[in-house]
Motif scaffolding. Sequence first.
Motif, PDB file in Angstrom:
ATOM      1  N   ARG A  36       5.311   3.404  25.692  1.00  5.23           N
ATOM      2  CA  ARG A  36       4.151   2.535  25.461  1.00  5.23           C
ATOM      3  C   ARG A  36       3.189   3.174  24.466  1.00  5.23           C
ATOM      4  N   TYR A  37       2.943   4.470  24.594  1.00  2.00           N
ATOM      5  CA  TYR A  37       2.064   5.162  23.652  1.00  2.00           C
ATOM      6  C   TYR A  37       2.558   4.956  22.222  1.00  2.00           C
ATOM      7  N   ARG A  38       3.845   5.129  22.016  1.00  2.44           N
ATOM      8  CA  ARG A  38       4.407   5.008  20.668  1.00  2.44           C
ATOM      9  C   ARG A  38       4.331   3.580  20.135  1.00  2.44           C
ATOM     10  N   SER A  39       4.315   2.596  21.020  1.00  2.00           N
ATOM     11  CA  SER A  39       4.329   1.193  20.583  1.00  2.00           C
ATOM     12  C   SER A  39       2.946   0.663  20.244  1.00  2.00           C
ATOM     13  N   LEU A  40       1.890   1.395  20.597  1.00  2.00           N
ATOM     14  CA  LEU A  40       0.528   0.897  20.438  1.00  2.00           C
ATOM     15  C   LEU A  40      -0.064   1.243  19.079  1.00  2.00           C
ATOM     16  N   ASP A  41      -0.898   0.346  18.562  1.00  2.00           N
ATOM     17  CA  ASP A  41      -1.641   0.591  17.328  1.00  2.00           C
ATOM     18  C   ASP A  41      -3.109   0.899  17.602  1.00  2.00           C
ATOM     19  N   ASP A  42      -3.623   0.375  18.696  1.00  2.00           N
ATOM     20  CA  ASP A  42      -5.037   0.558  19.028  1.00  2.00           C
ATOM     21  C   ASP A  42      -5.290   2.003  19.485  1.00  2.00           C
ATOM     22  N   ALA A  43      -6.183   2.690  18.788  1.00  2.00           N
ATOM     23  CA  ALA A  43      -6.424   4.106  19.058  1.00  2.00           C
ATOM     24  C   ALA A  43      -6.983   4.329  20.451  1.00  2.00           C
ATOM     25  N   HIS A  44      -7.892   3.463  20.896  1.00  2.00           N
ATOM     26  CA  HIS A  44      -8.487   3.625  22.226  1.00  2.00           C
ATOM     27  C   HIS A  44      -7.435   3.468  23.314  1.00  2.00           C
ATOM     28  N   GLU A  45      -6.571   2.476  23.155  1.00  2.00           N
ATOM     29  CA  GLU A  45      -5.543   2.247  24.162  1.00  2.00           C
ATOM     30  C   GLU A  45      -4.519   3.381  24.162  1.00  2.00           C
ATOM     31  N   ARG A  46      -4.216   3.917  22.986  1.00  4.20           N
ATOM     32  CA  ARG A  46      -3.294   5.059  22.917  1.00  4.20           C
ATOM     33  C   ARG A  46      -3.863   6.261  23.677  1.00  4.20           C
ATOM     34  N   GLU A  47      -5.164   6.494  23.534  1.00  3.16           N
ATOM     35  CA  GLU A  47      -5.794   7.608  24.254  1.00  3.16           C
ATOM     36  C   GLU A  47      -5.747   7.382  25.759  1.00  3.16           C
ATOM     37  N   ARG A  48      -5.953   6.153  26.179  1.00  2.40           N
ATOM     38  CA  ARG A  48      -5.898   5.844  27.611  1.00  2.40           C
ATOM     39  C   ARG A  48      -4.502   6.111  28.174  1.00  2.40           C
ATOM     40  N   VAL A  49      -3.478   5.695  27.449  1.00  4.86           N
ATOM     41  CA  VAL A  49      -2.107   5.911  27.911  1.00  4.86           C
ATOM     42  C   VAL A  49      -1.754   7.391  27.867  1.00  4.86           C
ATOM     43  N   LEU A  50      -2.214   8.100  26.845  1.00  7.14           N
ATOM     44  CA  LEU A  50      -1.953   9.532  26.770  1.00  7.14           C
ATOM     45  C   LEU A  50      -2.538  10.254  27.980  1.00  7.14           C
ATOM     46  N   LYS A  51      -3.732   9.871  28.391  1.00  7.16           N
ATOM     47  CA  LYS A  51      -4.341  10.475  29.582  1.00  7.16           C
ATOM     48  C   LYS A  51      -3.488  10.210  30.823  1.00  7.16           C
ATOM     49  N   GLN A  52      -2.927   9.008  30.906  1.00  8.55           N
ATOM     50  CA  GLN A  52      -2.057   8.695  32.039  1.00  8.55           C
ATOM     51  C   GLN A  52      -0.815   9.589  32.030  1.00  8.55           C
ATOM     52  N   VAL A  53      -0.248   9.806  30.852  1.00  8.28           N
ATOM     53  CA  VAL A  53       0.923  10.693  30.743  1.00  8.28           C
ATOM     54  C   VAL A  53       0.566  12.089  31.222  1.00  8.28           C
ATOM     55  N   VAL A  54      -0.545  12.611  30.728  1.00 11.66           N
ATOM     56  CA  VAL A  54      -0.962  13.979  31.080  1.00 11.66           C
ATOM     57  C   VAL A  54      -1.185  14.109  32.583  1.00 11.66           C
ATOM     58  N   GLN A  55      -1.903  13.174  33.161  1.00 11.45           N
ATOM     59  CA  GLN A  55      -2.189  13.248  34.594  1.00 11.45           C
ATOM     60  C   GLN A  55      -0.911  13.205  35.425  1.00 11.45           C
ATOM     61  N   LEU A  56       0.017  12.348  35.035  1.00  4.84           N
ATOM     62  CA  LEU A  56       1.272  12.239  35.766  1.00  4.84           C
ATOM     63  C   LEU A  56       2.124  13.484  35.594  1.00  4.84           C
TER      64      LEU A  56
END
Length: 212
Positions: A36-56
């Motif tokens: 999902r991170y790779r598929s996104l263009d929106d920078a804010h949404e990419r950061e949100r998903v990246l945080k989810q990856v890190v936490q998991l």
Amino acid sequence: MSKTIREQTVEQLGGGSSILVRQRREHQEMDRLMDRYRSLDDAHERERVLKQVVQLVFSHAFAEETVLWPAVRASVPDGEELTARVEEEHQQINDLVADIERLPAGAPEREAKVQRAFALIRQDIRDEEDLLLPRLQDVMKTARLRTLGTAWAAVRQTAPTHPHPVVPRRPPGNALLGVPLSVYDRVRDALGIGGSAVREREGDARPGRDAR
């Protein structure tokens, strides 16, 4: 040796509470989030998903190192070698994500580190599902796999959710240092606070493999 846990049914892996099923389920979620991170263009949404990856990733790895890998070392003939391999991967991921959390969003070197971290996470998943976990499946009874899964899940709920260079990879040191840091991590996750504050206090010292 049993085949990779990717290709087995839930029943073959010991049921929904088995450590093998729990591991695979979270690995699948990691893959989904990274895609999902790779598929996104929106920078804010990419950061949100990246945080989810890190936490998991970090709560998952802490539970592995606290509960699962000691069981592997005690039960699997080559468990020491196998767990040392994945611990080294965890350390590399830890170091990369610590660097990522220090860098501003949008920095070119930051995105390169994100992609490197993702590649290492996927390699770690393959090593666990294709090599380490099938070895554990071969030597451990279903009831024990389920008990281990329950213990793993309990630890995972109170695990740190960010990298901490001062936390060793093995018990009892990881629990002594990691559990208090978990409270801090989860408070800052809830408040949306960034990841660099703890490491500024911890310093830049990063334990090598001898510090596990």
